[in-house]
Design a protein around this motif. Structure first.
Motif, PDB file in Angstrom:
ATOM      1  N   SER A 108     -14.196  -7.917 -19.139  1.00  0.00           N
ATOM      2  CA  SER A 108     -13.312  -8.510 -19.727  1.00  0.00           C
ATOM      3  C   SER A 108     -13.142 -10.144 -19.440  1.00  0.00           C
ATOM      4  O   SER A 108     -12.352 -10.693 -19.912  1.00  0.00           O
ATOM      5  N   LYS A 109     -13.876 -10.385 -18.497  1.00  0.00           N
ATOM      6  CA  LYS A 109     -13.877 -12.025 -17.993  1.00  0.00           C
ATOM      7  C   LYS A 109     -14.534 -12.677 -19.225  1.00  0.00           C
ATOM      8  O   LYS A 109     -14.578 -13.881 -19.145  1.00  0.00           O
ATOM      9  N   ASN A 110     -15.203 -12.115 -20.192  1.00  0.00           N
ATOM     10  CA  ASN A 110     -16.136 -12.718 -21.091  1.00  0.00           C
ATOM     11  C   ASN A 110     -15.089 -13.379 -22.188  1.00  0.00           C
ATOM     12  O   ASN A 110     -15.364 -14.000 -23.065  1.00  0.00           O
ATOM     13  N   HIS A 111     -13.793 -12.833 -22.342  1.00  0.00           N
ATOM     14  CA  HIS A 111     -12.894 -13.288 -22.950  1.00  0.00           C
ATOM     15  C   HIS A 111     -12.195 -14.448 -22.933  1.00  0.00           C
ATOM     16  O   HIS A 111     -11.895 -14.509 -21.857  1.00  0.00           O
TER      17      HIS A 111
ATOM     18  N   GLN B 208      -7.106 -13.310 -24.550  1.00  0.00           N
ATOM     19  CA  GLN B 208      -6.383 -12.459 -23.610  1.00  0.00           C
ATOM     20  C   GLN B 208      -4.913 -12.394 -23.842  1.00  0.00           C
ATOM     21  O   GLN B 208      -4.500 -11.224 -23.877  1.00  0.00           O
ATOM     22  N   ARG B 209      -4.552 -13.512 -24.214  1.00  0.00           N
ATOM     23  CA  ARG B 209      -3.094 -13.703 -24.478  1.00  0.00           C
ATOM     24  C   ARG B 209      -2.759 -13.195 -25.486  1.00  0.00           C
ATOM     25  O   ARG B 209      -1.672 -12.327 -25.846  1.00  0.00           O
ATOM     26  N   ALA B 210      -3.667 -13.236 -26.762  1.00  0.00           N
ATOM     27  CA  ALA B 210      -3.104 -12.591 -27.946  1.00  0.00           C
ATOM     28  C   ALA B 210      -3.270 -11.271 -27.993  1.00  0.00           C
ATOM     29  O   ALA B 210      -2.480 -10.577 -28.605  1.00  0.00           O
ATOM     30  N   ASN B 211      -4.336 -10.619 -27.368  1.00  0.00           N
ATOM     31  CA  ASN B 211      -4.369  -9.254 -27.114  1.00  0.00           C
ATOM     32  C   ASN B 211      -3.265  -8.675 -26.440  1.00  0.00           C
ATOM     33  O   ASN B 211      -2.556  -7.426 -26.698  1.00  0.00           O
ATOM     34  N   LEU B 212      -2.500  -9.424 -25.271  1.00  0.00           N
ATOM     35  CA  LEU B 212      -1.440  -8.751 -24.678  1.00  0.00           C
ATOM     36  C   LEU B 212      -0.163  -8.912 -25.637  1.00  0.00           C
ATOM     37  O   LEU B 212       0.711  -8.107 -25.703  1.00  0.00           O
ATOM     38  N   LYS B 213      -0.149  -9.998 -26.416  1.00  0.00           N
ATOM     39  CA  LYS B 213       0.844 -10.131 -27.267  1.00  0.00           C
ATOM     40  C   LYS B 213       1.103  -8.977 -28.320  1.00  0.00           C
ATOM     41  O   LYS B 213       2.035  -8.316 -28.624  1.00  0.00           O
TER      42      LYS B 213
END
Length: 69
Positions: A27-30, A35-40
């Motif tokens: 996941s560090k590759n994102h 990552q914020r978009a995925n969480l939203k």
């Protein structure tokens, strides 16, 4: 000797596949914005029971209304 090299190449292939796959799926590759978009996006799909019930009632009303017309 050729059997030894074949075994070493096979082990290298397996080891390289495992290491490469773990690096690609980490996941560090994102980037941070991804990552914020995925969480939203995940937050948008969280519905509590009260919201779920009201949404289901509204959907049922719309279905009944559309079936009458």
């Amino acid at each position: 000797m050729s059997t030894f090299y074949l075994v070493v190449q096979g082990l290298d292939f397996i080891l390289g596949s495992l290491i490469g796959g773990s690096l690609l799926s980490d996941s560090k590759n994102h980037c941070q914005s991804c990552q914020r978009a995925n969480l939203k996006e995940l937050d948008l799909f969280e519905i509590d029971e009260v919201d779920y019930d009201s949404i289901m009632v509204d959907l049922n009303k719309l279905i009944v209304f559309n079936n009458r017309n």
